[in-house]
Design a protein around this motif. Structure first.
Motif: not given
Length: 314
Positions: A42-44, A50-52, A276-279
């Motif tokens: 998560e940190i990496e 960049p934020w989205s 769903l996002i992390l993968s």
């Protein structure tokens, strides 16, 4: 209203709620364990990127899981004392939080489909209107059902139990949001499967797989995992409002059933959902690392070739 009683007739209620509280504590521990387990990724992949909108949705779903788990513990563990007002606030917060997380997961799914359909404006409008209709209808059904609900605290044999009572038959009101959300998830799966088959056919026709094929595979695998968990939750939820369990809501069997429902619901919302996002971000990071490695190898090869040429000319 608070009811204090030590009558033996309340023992089934005490036993059922106590068993259910064990499952709730276990599910809360699972959410925290999964958070610690994936904190490095998560940190990496989120905090250092960049934020989205996807970053905000990921963190919202992820950390609402902690808040949700804490509220469930306060509402369910029989050794924790709370008032009627606090019980009412917690109950409403849990219900609306579940809807909010489903809305955010729906937005994540919509964004993934939008990307798979190559940013088609038509598919975006269709998904947006459908998702808005589903979530608005679900909110209306939940609001009507909650207006018919009342909470009371039961102090039974020195333990604290939170009971929710409904005016009339609210089984349809409680099941309709899950039916609508299930219809949305089935639609999303069908759209994802159709475009995935279309992509793979094009790739086979050109005898290539490459990055697009691998990316679609990653999307489909994570989507199938999420959809499978959602189907299990839906079946358990619809079973929970069936006459078999509503006829005897405080039996030990009902307590165990609700406990399992709580575990798989938490896993679906706060463990499988964020993946769903992390993968996708993990695959993108691996792809970029591989690309950088290939670039480095080519640069080294060119430098060695230049060195050999210079030596030969000398």
């Amino acid at each position: 209203m608070t009811l204090v009683s030590n009558e033996p007739s309340w023992w089934p209620t005490v036993s059922s709620n106590r068993v259910a509280s064990y499952f709730i504590v276990a599910s809360s521990a699972g959410v925290i364990y999964d958070l610690v387990l994936t904190l490095g990724q998560e940190i990496e992949l989120v905090w250092m990127q960049p934020w989205s909108l996807m970053s905000i949705l990921y963190l919202s779903v992820r950390y609402l899981g902690i808040v949700y788990s804490i509220m469930q513990i306060f509402d369910s563990v029989p050794t924790i004392s709370i008032t009627d007002v606090v019980s009412h606030i917690i109950y409403n917060a849990i219900i609306w939080m579940t809807l909010a997380v489903n809305v955010m997961l729906g937005a994540i799914t919509m964004t993934r489909l939008y990307a798979m359909y190559q940013r088609s404006r038509k598919i975006l409008i269709f998904l947006l209107v459908t998702l808005l209709a589903v979530n608005t209808s679900s909110g209306v059904f939940l609001a009507i059902g909650m207006n018919r609900a009342s909470e009371e605290v039961l102090i039974l044999f020195g333990t604290y139990q939170c009971a929710v009572r409904y005016e009339g038959d609210v089984r349809i009101l409680k099941s309709m949001p899950w039916i609508l959300t299930t219809a949305w998830e089935i639609l999303a799966l069908c759209l994802a499967a159709w475009i995935a088959v279309h992509h793979f056919r094009d790739l086979q026709r050109h005898s290539a797989r490459g990055i697009i094929g691998d990316f679609v595979t990653v999307l489909m695998k994570s989507h199938l995992n999420y959809f499978s968990s959602f189907v299990v939750v839906s079946f358990f939820w619809l079973g929970e409002v069936s006459p078999t369990f509503t006829a005897d809501p405080f039996s030990l069997k009902t307590g165990v059933y609700r406990g399992f429902l709580q575990i798989i619901l938490v896993v679906q919302l706060f463990v499988v959902g964020p993946r769903l996002i992390l993968s996708v971000r993990r695959y993108r990071a691996e792809l970029m690392a591989y690309s950088d490695e290939e670039t480095g190898i080519v640069s080294i090869a060119l430098q060695e070739r230049g060195h050999v040429s210079t030596t030969s000319s000398l």
